[in-house]
Design a protein around this motif. Structure first.
Motif, PDB file in Angstrom:
ATOM      1  N   ALA A   1      30.505  40.907  45.698  1.00 24.30           N
ATOM      2  CA  ALA A   1      31.938  40.786  45.416  1.00 24.30           C
ATOM      3  C   ALA A   1      32.663  40.078  46.555  1.00 24.30           C
ATOM      4  CB  ALA A   1      32.538  42.166  45.174  1.00 24.30           C
ATOM      5  N   CYS A   2      32.249  40.334  47.788  1.00 25.78           N
ATOM      6  CA  CYS A   2      32.850  39.634  48.933  1.00 25.78           C
ATOM      7  C   CYS A   2      32.581  38.134  48.848  1.00 25.78           C
ATOM      8  CB  CYS A   2      32.297  40.190  50.240  1.00 25.78           C
ATOM      9  SG  CYS A   2      32.889  41.839  50.686  1.00 25.78           S
ATOM     10  N   ALA A   3      31.363  37.758  48.440  1.00 24.73           N
ATOM     11  CA  ALA A   3      31.032  36.339  48.302  1.00 24.73           C
ATOM     12  C   ALA A   3      31.896  35.684  47.233  1.00 24.73           C
ATOM     13  CB  ALA A   3      29.550  36.179  47.972  1.00 24.73           C
ATOM     14  N   ILE A   4      32.088  36.390  46.122  1.00 21.73           N
ATOM     15  CA  ILE A   4      32.916  35.855  45.045  1.00 21.73           C
ATOM     16  C   ILE A   4      34.364  35.712  45.505  1.00 21.73           C
ATOM     17  CG2 ILE A   4      33.841  36.343  42.743  1.00 21.73           C
ATOM     18  CD1 ILE A   4      31.127  37.690  42.110  1.00 21.73           C
ATOM     19  N   GLN A   5      34.864  36.688  46.242  1.00 18.84           N
ATOM     20  CA  GLN A   5      36.240  36.605  46.742  1.00 18.84           C
ATOM     21  C   GLN A   5      36.399  35.428  47.703  1.00 18.84           C
ATOM     22  OE1 GLN A   5      38.955  37.756  45.801  1.00 18.84           O
ATOM     23  NE2 GLN A   5      40.310  38.482  47.399  1.00 18.84           N
TER      24      GLN A   5
ATOM     25  N   MET B   1      15.836  35.286  34.631  1.00 23.03           N
ATOM     26  CA  MET B   1      15.877  35.982  35.916  1.00 23.03           C
ATOM     27  C   MET B   1      14.695  36.937  36.041  1.00 23.03           C
ATOM     28  SD  MET B   1      19.916  36.860  36.455  1.00 23.03           S
ATOM     29  CE  MET B   1      21.135  35.535  36.483  1.00 23.03           C
ATOM     30  N   PRO B   2      14.185  37.110  37.251  1.00 21.25           N
ATOM     31  CA  PRO B   2      13.055  38.030  37.440  1.00 21.25           C
ATOM     32  C   PRO B   2      13.490  39.479  37.285  1.00 21.25           C
ATOM     33  CG  PRO B   2      13.850  37.249  39.559  1.00 21.25           C
ATOM     34  CD  PRO B   2      14.599  36.465  38.513  1.00 21.25           C
ATOM     35  N   ALA B   3      12.534  40.364  37.052  1.00 20.69           N
ATOM     36  CA  ALA B   3      12.828  41.794  36.957  1.00 20.69           C
ATOM     37  C   ALA B   3      13.501  42.259  38.235  1.00 20.69           C
ATOM     38  CB  ALA B   3      11.538  42.570  36.722  1.00 20.69           C
ATOM     39  N   GLY B   4      14.557  43.028  38.082  1.00 20.20           N
ATOM     40  CA  GLY B   4      15.280  43.540  39.245  1.00 20.20           C
ATOM     41  C   GLY B   4      16.524  42.744  39.580  1.00 20.20           C
ATOM     42  N   ALA B   5      16.571  41.468  39.193  1.00 24.50           N
ATOM     43  CA  ALA B   5      17.788  40.683  39.378  1.00 24.50           C
ATOM     44  C   ALA B   5      18.800  41.083  38.314  1.00 24.50           C
ATOM     45  CB  ALA B   5      17.498  39.194  39.301  1.00 24.50           C
ATOM     46  N   LYS B   6      20.086  40.985  38.652  1.00 26.82           N
ATOM     47  CA  LYS B   6      21.113  41.423  37.706  1.00 26.82           C
ATOM     48  C   LYS B   6      22.343  40.531  37.801  1.00 26.82           C
ATOM     49  CE  LYS B   6      23.990  45.357  36.333  1.00 26.82           C
ATOM     50  NZ  LYS B   6      24.387  46.759  36.618  1.00 26.82           N
ATOM     51  N   PRO B   7      22.714  39.856  36.720  1.00 30.27           N
ATOM     52  CA  PRO B   7      23.955  39.075  36.734  1.00 30.27           C
ATOM     53  C   PRO B   7      25.171  39.997  36.757  1.00 30.27           C
ATOM     54  CG  PRO B   7      23.007  39.075  34.535  1.00 30.27           C
ATOM     55  CD  PRO B   7      22.022  39.774  35.425  1.00 30.27           C
ATOM     56  N   VAL B   8      26.149  39.647  37.584  1.00 27.57           N
ATOM     57  CA  VAL B   8      27.342  40.489  37.701  1.00 27.57           C
ATOM     58  C   VAL B   8      28.631  39.721  37.411  1.00 27.57           C
ATOM     59  CG1 VAL B   8      26.262  42.082  39.316  1.00 27.57           C
ATOM     60  CG2 VAL B   8      27.512  40.115  40.200  1.00 27.57           C
TER      61      VAL B   8
ATOM     62  N   ARG C   1      22.992  35.404  44.474  1.00 26.52           N
ATOM     63  CA  ARG C   1      22.289  34.241  43.954  1.00 26.52           C
ATOM     64  C   ARG C   1      23.212  33.553  42.953  1.00 26.52           C
ATOM     65  NH1 ARG C   1      19.924  35.767  47.674  1.00 26.52           N
ATOM     66  NH2 ARG C   1      17.668  36.118  47.954  1.00 26.52           N
ATOM     67  N   PHE C   2      23.270  32.230  42.992  1.00 32.24           N
ATOM     68  CA  PHE C   2      24.167  31.456  42.145  1.00 32.24           C
ATOM     69  C   PHE C   2      23.358  30.552  41.214  1.00 32.24           C
ATOM     70  CE2 PHE C   2      26.557  32.607  45.857  1.00 32.24           C
ATOM     71  CZ  PHE C   2      27.834  32.880  45.389  1.00 32.24           C
ATOM     72  N   VAL C   3      23.614  30.651  39.930  1.00 23.62           N
ATOM     73  CA  VAL C   3      22.963  29.793  38.940  1.00 23.62           C
ATOM     74  C   VAL C   3      24.033  28.859  38.361  1.00 23.62           C
ATOM     75  CG1 VAL C   3      21.603  29.665  36.827  1.00 23.62           C
ATOM     76  CG2 VAL C   3      21.321  31.629  38.384  1.00 23.62           C
ATOM     77  N   ARG C   4      23.902  27.577  38.663  1.00 28.94           N
ATOM     78  CA  ARG C   4      24.849  26.595  38.127  1.00 28.94           C
ATOM     79  C   ARG C   4      24.420  26.224  36.712  1.00 28.94           C
ATOM     80  NH1 ARG C   4      25.817  20.416  40.336  1.00 28.94           N
ATOM     81  NH2 ARG C   4      27.772  19.994  39.181  1.00 28.94           N
TER      82      ARG C   4
ATOM     83  N   GLU D   1      33.091  23.616  35.739  1.00 27.84           N
ATOM     84  CA  GLU D   1      31.833  24.164  36.229  1.00 27.84           C
ATOM     85  C   GLU D   1      31.708  25.632  35.844  1.00 27.84           C
ATOM     86  OE1 GLU D   1      29.324  22.752  37.913  1.00 27.84           O
ATOM     87  OE2 GLU D   1      30.188  20.777  38.384  1.00 27.84           O
ATOM     88  N   VAL D   2      30.481  26.050  35.559  1.00 27.54           N
ATOM     89  CA  VAL D   2      30.182  27.450  35.292  1.00 27.54           C
ATOM     90  C   VAL D   2      29.052  27.887  36.215  1.00 27.54           C
ATOM     91  CG1 VAL D   2      29.298  29.118  33.607  1.00 27.54           C
ATOM     92  CG2 VAL D   2      30.920  27.352  32.875  1.00 27.54           C
ATOM     93  N   PHE D   3      29.258  29.009  36.882  1.00 26.47           N
ATOM     94  CA  PHE D   3      28.222  29.616  37.716  1.00 26.47           C
ATOM     95  C   PHE D   3      28.014  31.055  37.263  1.00 26.47           C
ATOM     96  CE2 PHE D   3      29.417  26.159  40.515  1.00 26.47           C
ATOM     97  CZ  PHE D   3      28.235  25.830  41.173  1.00 26.47           C
ATOM     98  N   VAL D   4      26.779  31.464  37.220  1.00 25.29           N
ATOM     99  CA  VAL D   4      26.462  32.876  37.029  1.00 25.29           C
ATOM    100  C   VAL D   4      26.046  33.414  38.392  1.00 25.29           C
ATOM    101  CG1 VAL D   4      24.932  34.557  35.940  1.00 25.29           C
ATOM    102  CG2 VAL D   4      25.770  32.586  34.628  1.00 25.29           C
ATOM    103  N   VAL D   5      26.718  34.467  38.824  1.00 26.72           N
ATOM    104  CA  VAL D   5      26.406  35.089  40.113  1.00 26.72           C
ATOM    105  C   VAL D   5      25.615  36.358  39.846  1.00 26.72           C
ATOM    106  CG1 VAL D   5      27.327  35.873  42.318  1.00 26.72           C
ATOM    107  CG2 VAL D   5      28.609  34.208  40.962  1.00 26.72           C
ATOM    108  N   ALA D   6      24.514  36.498  40.555  1.00 31.70           N
ATOM    109  CA  ALA D   6      23.619  37.624  40.304  1.00 31.70           C
ATOM    110  C   ALA D   6      23.205  38.309  41.598  1.00 31.70           C
ATOM    111  CB  ALA D   6      22.368  37.146  39.570  1.00 31.70           C
ATOM    112  N   LEU D   7      22.845  39.576  41.465  1.00 36.38           N
ATOM    113  CA  LEU D   7      22.175  40.302  42.536  1.00 36.38           C
ATOM    114  C   LEU D   7      20.713  39.889  42.538  1.00 36.38           C
ATOM    115  CD1 LEU D   7      23.718  43.790  41.812  1.00 36.38           C
ATOM    116  CD2 LEU D   7      23.871  42.651  44.028  1.00 36.38           C
ATOM    117  N   MET D   8      20.174  39.638  43.716  1.00 34.48           N
ATOM    118  CA  MET D   8      18.781  39.215  43.816  1.00 34.48           C
ATOM    119  C   MET D   8      17.837  40.357  43.441  1.00 34.48           C
ATOM    120  SD  MET D   8      18.158  39.305  47.925  1.00 34.48           S
ATOM    121  CE  MET D   8      18.028  40.867  48.828  1.00 34.48           C
TER     122      MET D   8
END
Length: 215
Positions: A133-137, A167-174, A56-59, A104-111
């Motif tokens: 990590a593959c998506a980020i690469q 972010m909802p419970a269970g989501a985690k920014p990485v 998940r991407f948060v701009r 630009e700044v994006f926060v990438v998170a696990l759903m």
């Protein structure tokens, strides 16, 4: 074969891989909306275990939110320096992020809800993170091909960043990703240039049939 790549195309792929850099220095300039969409599409085309697509991407467009992220990074930077002991002062001299200067700044998170995805994760639940990590690469390589710099910032408290962004419970920014224009790409990885670490010998990282008893 119609699926094959020309030599020029293959060279371009390997060049993007070899010249990708974790960028900390940016120059002013907006990123074209079409280019930004291409980068996100590249990320979204990444492989994922069980095709779960956990990214998940948060701009971040609000300057106050960006500054709050900068503050979180600075707190963790100081904690990291303290943990590094005698290398702490050396670490504090490094430029570890370009959040203030990048376009630009994006926060990438696990759903959230990832526990429902069992395929490929029953014994290796961390494969959701590998997929992100593959998506980020993908995004990193596409950015390099577009002539844009990208930096991955991991110095933050994930719980505090998740709370900041609602972010909802269970989501985690990485990852916090910095994107922008650069005056030049580093000729070598920045941390290698700064003497922090050197690239390891590949021969010491490739084994045959079993892990060697001693290296």
């Amino acid at each position: 074969m119609p699926e094959s790549f020309t030599q020029l195309e293959k060279d371009a792929v390997y060049r993007a891989i070899a010249q990708r850099r974790d960028i900390r220095h940016f120059i002013p300039g907006k990123i074209d909306a079409d280019v930004l969409n291409r980068l996100l599409q590249a990320a979204h085309q990444a492989p994922s275990v069980g095709f779960m697509q956990p990214w998940r991407f948060v701009r971040i467009v609000n300057p106050d939110v960006r500054q709050a992220i900068v503050d979180l990074v600075e707190v963790e930077r100081e904690h990291t320096a303290a943990e590094l002991g005698e290398r702490g002062a050396e670490f504090m001299r490094l430029k570890v992020e370009g959040l203030r200067e990048c376009s630009e700044v994006f926060v990438v998170a696990l759903m959230d809800g990832r526990e429902a995805h069992i395929f490929g994760r029953r014994t290796l639940p961390e494969m959701d993170l590998a997929s992100v990590a593959c998506a980020i690469q993908n995004m990193w390589l596409a950015s390099r091909a577009e002539g844009l710099g990208m930096g991955w910032v991991s110095l933050f408290d994930p719980e505090k960043l998740a709370a900041l962004l609602g972010m909802p419970a269970g989501a985690k920014p990485v990852a916090v990703l910095c994107l922008g224009h650069v005056a030049a790409f580093y000729p070598r990885p920045m941390l290698e240039m700064e003497g922090w670490e050197q690239r390891g010998d590949l021969a010491r990282m490739v084994f045959t049939d079993a892990w060697p008893a001693a290296l």
